[in-house]
Motif scaffolding. Structure first.
Motif, PDB file in Angstrom:
ATOM      1  N   UNK A 177       0.835  -1.199   0.000  1.00  0.00           N
ATOM      2  CA  UNK A 177       0.000   0.000   0.000  1.00  0.00           C
ATOM      3  C   UNK A 177       0.868   1.246   0.000  1.00  0.00           C
ATOM      4  N   UNK A 178       2.112   1.150   0.480  1.00  0.00           N
ATOM      5  CA  UNK A 178       2.970   2.309   0.631  1.00  0.00           C
ATOM      6  C   UNK A 178       4.144   2.203  -0.335  1.00  0.00           C
ATOM      7  N   UNK A 179       4.266   3.169  -1.223  1.00  0.00           N
ATOM      8  CA  UNK A 179       5.350   3.182  -2.179  1.00  0.00           C
ATOM      9  C   UNK A 179       6.218   4.403  -1.902  1.00  0.00           C
ATOM     10  N   UNK A 180       7.351   4.247  -1.173  1.00  0.00           N
ATOM     11  CA  UNK A 180       8.147   5.409  -0.783  1.00  0.00           C
ATOM     12  C   UNK A 180       8.880   6.034  -1.958  1.00  0.00           C
ATOM     13  N   UNK A 230      -8.952   4.821  -6.292  1.00  0.00           N
ATOM     14  CA  UNK A 230      -7.882   5.649  -6.850  1.00  0.00           C
ATOM     15  C   UNK A 230      -6.586   5.426  -6.086  1.00  0.00           C
ATOM     16  N   UNK A 231      -5.469   5.619  -6.791  1.00  0.00           N
ATOM     17  CA  UNK A 231      -4.171   5.713  -6.136  1.00  0.00           C
ATOM     18  C   UNK A 231      -3.970   7.168  -5.737  1.00  0.00           C
ATOM     19  N   UNK A 232      -3.658   7.401  -4.472  1.00  0.00           N
ATOM     20  CA  UNK A 232      -3.540   8.772  -3.962  1.00  0.00           C
ATOM     21  C   UNK A 232      -2.143   8.989  -3.417  1.00  0.00           C
ATOM     22  N   UNK A 233      -1.461   9.979  -3.940  1.00  0.00           N
ATOM     23  CA  UNK A 233      -0.127  10.320  -3.426  1.00  0.00           C
ATOM     24  C   UNK A 233      -0.255  11.012  -2.075  1.00  0.00           C
ATOM     25  N   UNK A 234       0.619  10.627  -1.153  1.00  0.00           N
ATOM     26  CA  UNK A 234       0.550  11.170   0.198  1.00  0.00           C
ATOM     27  C   UNK A 234       0.903  12.633   0.300  1.00  0.00           C
ATOM     28  N   UNK A 235       1.656  13.178  -0.702  1.00  0.00           N
ATOM     29  CA  UNK A 235       2.028  14.592  -0.630  1.00  0.00           C
ATOM     30  C   UNK A 235       0.999  15.497  -1.296  1.00  0.00           C
ATOM     31  N   UNK A 236      -0.109  14.925  -1.792  1.00  0.00           N
ATOM     32  CA  UNK A 236      -1.184  15.748  -2.341  1.00  0.00           C
ATOM     33  C   UNK A 236      -2.011  16.344  -1.202  1.00  0.00           C
ATOM     34  N   UNK A 264       8.908  16.171   2.569  1.00  0.00           N
ATOM     35  CA  UNK A 264       8.038  15.270   3.311  1.00  0.00           C
ATOM     36  C   UNK A 264       8.693  13.945   3.687  1.00  0.00           C
ATOM     37  N   UNK A 265      10.030  13.813   3.472  1.00  0.00           N
ATOM     38  CA  UNK A 265      10.662  12.541   3.784  1.00  0.00           C
ATOM     39  C   UNK A 265      10.228  11.497   2.773  1.00  0.00           C
ATOM     40  N   UNK A 266       9.589  10.432   3.213  1.00  0.00           N
ATOM     41  CA  UNK A 266       9.091   9.394   2.314  1.00  0.00           C
ATOM     42  C   UNK A 266       7.649   9.690   1.918  1.00  0.00           C
ATOM     43  N   UNK A 267       7.431   9.861   0.628  1.00  0.00           N
ATOM     44  CA  UNK A 267       6.071  10.057   0.127  1.00  0.00           C
ATOM     45  C   UNK A 267       5.485   8.680  -0.151  1.00  0.00           C
ATOM     46  N   UNK A 268       4.288   8.442   0.340  1.00  0.00           N
ATOM     47  CA  UNK A 268       3.637   7.146   0.158  1.00  0.00           C
ATOM     48  C   UNK A 268       2.424   7.298  -0.751  1.00  0.00           C
ATOM     49  N   UNK A 269       2.149   6.251  -1.490  1.00  0.00           N
ATOM     50  CA  UNK A 269       0.960   6.220  -2.329  1.00  0.00           C
ATOM     51  C   UNK A 269      -0.048   5.269  -1.701  1.00  0.00           C
ATOM     52  N   UNK A 270      -1.269   5.739  -1.546  1.00  0.00           N
ATOM     53  CA  UNK A 270      -2.306   4.971  -0.873  1.00  0.00           C
ATOM     54  C   UNK A 270      -3.388   4.572  -1.868  1.00  0.00           C
ATOM     55  N   UNK A 271      -3.873   3.355  -1.750  1.00  0.00           N
ATOM     56  CA  UNK A 271      -5.018   2.904  -2.531  1.00  0.00           C
ATOM     57  C   UNK A 271      -6.255   3.187  -1.700  1.00  0.00           C
ATOM     58  N   UNK A 272      -7.160   4.000  -2.227  1.00  0.00           N
ATOM     59  CA  UNK A 272      -8.316   4.450  -1.451  1.00  0.00           C
ATOM     60  C   UNK A 272      -9.599   4.217  -2.228  1.00  0.00           C
ATOM     61  N   UNK A 273     -10.591   3.663  -1.551  1.00  0.00           N
ATOM     62  CA  UNK A 273     -11.944   3.574  -2.097  1.00  0.00           C
ATOM     63  C   UNK A 273     -12.727   4.807  -1.661  1.00  0.00           C
ATOM     64  N   UNK A 274     -13.257   5.549  -2.626  1.00  0.00           N
ATOM     65  CA  UNK A 274     -14.092   6.706  -2.345  1.00  0.00           C
ATOM     66  C   UNK A 274     -15.549   6.298  -2.582  1.00  0.00           C
ATOM     67  N   UNK A 275     -16.302   6.169  -1.525  1.00  0.00           N
ATOM     68  CA  UNK A 275     -17.703   5.754  -1.631  1.00  0.00           C
ATOM     69  C   UNK A 275     -18.589   6.988  -1.734  1.00  0.00           C
ATOM     70  N   UNK A 276     -19.384   7.053  -2.807  1.00  0.00           N
ATOM     71  CA  UNK A 276     -20.232   8.222  -3.070  1.00  0.00           C
ATOM     72  C   UNK A 276     -21.690   7.771  -3.018  1.00  0.00           C
TER      73      UNK A 276
END
Length: 261
Positions: free
Chosen positions: A20-23, A50-56, A29-41
């Motif tokens: 889940x974390x891709x440094x 979506x893949x969400x970058x941690x520095x966004x 920000x040190x290590x930026x991680x990418x998170x896989x997130x389900x957005x329920x609408x």
């Protein structure tokens, strides 16, 4: 019309999902991680992955989500409520409480919910995309009265899109709620001209074991003497001033309709 819930995927920048974390290296920000997130609408009965970058920032993530929805052809007449992303906010559940990611300038990987995902080593995060609460009729009436008193329309503050103002107001919510919980309702209803001061020494001398006597006078000179605790509030004393016993009320000259309410 009944619809089956749809799940859509963002394949524009698909990354390896071995973790889940891709440094990535960064000086800020040190290590930026990418998170896989389900957005329920719920408004459109859709789950967007979506893949969400941690520095966004939260605002950038919302923009990316709506870009995905438009690419998938979901911002159409059938889902007219999706046209304006400003009417939506991200929420999440934690310890049986609902929280909101209200600061759109916050870096995503610094959010409390993201720290929770990391500590629990989840494979995927989950956020609700909820419509922002609209004012009730009572709230609109109250805001109009406040606007008249302070000489400026509250709507000018509510729709100013001032992030600093919004964050400050949100941070003060806990302070206000704690103040309301500690407030004595009866004392708060008293005239604003009233002021309070420490008891004079001759009164303090009459307090024995934290209790003292007070005399309450009623109409036509009737009165009763009450023993009260020094820590009692006005709410605690009022039931003694307006007793429920019928004979006692008659003796004090209290009519039936005269009560605490």
């Amino acid at each position: 019309m009944t619809r089956n819930r749809r799940t859509i995927y963002d394949r524009r920048s698909r990354l390896s999902r071995t973790s889940m974390f891709l440094p990535q290296s960064t000086k800020v920000f040190g290590n930026i991680r990418t998170f896989i997130v389900d957005f329920e609408i719920p408004a459109a009965d859709i789950v967007a992955e979506m893949d969400v970058r941690g520095d966004y920032t939260v605002g950038q993530i919302k923009e990316n989500l709506w870009s995905l929805l438009r690419e998938q052809g979901l911002v159409v007449d059938e889902f007219i409520q999706l046209w304006d992303p400003e009417k939506f906010t991200f929420t999440y559940q934690m310890k049986e409480q609902t929280y909101e990611l209200y600061d759109e300038q916050q870096i995503f990987q610094t959010a409390t919910v993201v720290q929770l995902w990391r500590s629990e080593k989840r494979d995927k995060g989950h956020l609700m995309v909820e419509m922002k609460k609209t004012e009730s009729r009572e709230e609109k009436t109250m805001n109009m009265q406040i606007s008249a008193m302070i000489g400026i329309g509250l709507y000018q503050l509510q729709f100013a899109n001032n992030d600093e103002l919004d964050i400050t107001r949100r941070k003060m919510v806990t302070v206000r709620r704690n103040a309301v919980r500690s407030r004595d309702p009866s004392q708060y209803c008293m005239e604003s001209e009233l002021f309070f001061q420490q008891l004079p020494p001759h009164v303090l001398e009459q307090i024995v074991d934290g209790k003292f006597l007070i005399r309450v006078y009623y109409k036509e000179g009737r009165y009763q003497t009450l023993q009260v605790d020094a820590a009692m509030t006005a709410d605690d004393v009022l039931p003694l001033v307006f007793p429920e016993e019928k004979t006692k009320r008659q003796r004090l000259g209290l009519p039936e309709q005269c009560n605490i309410e």
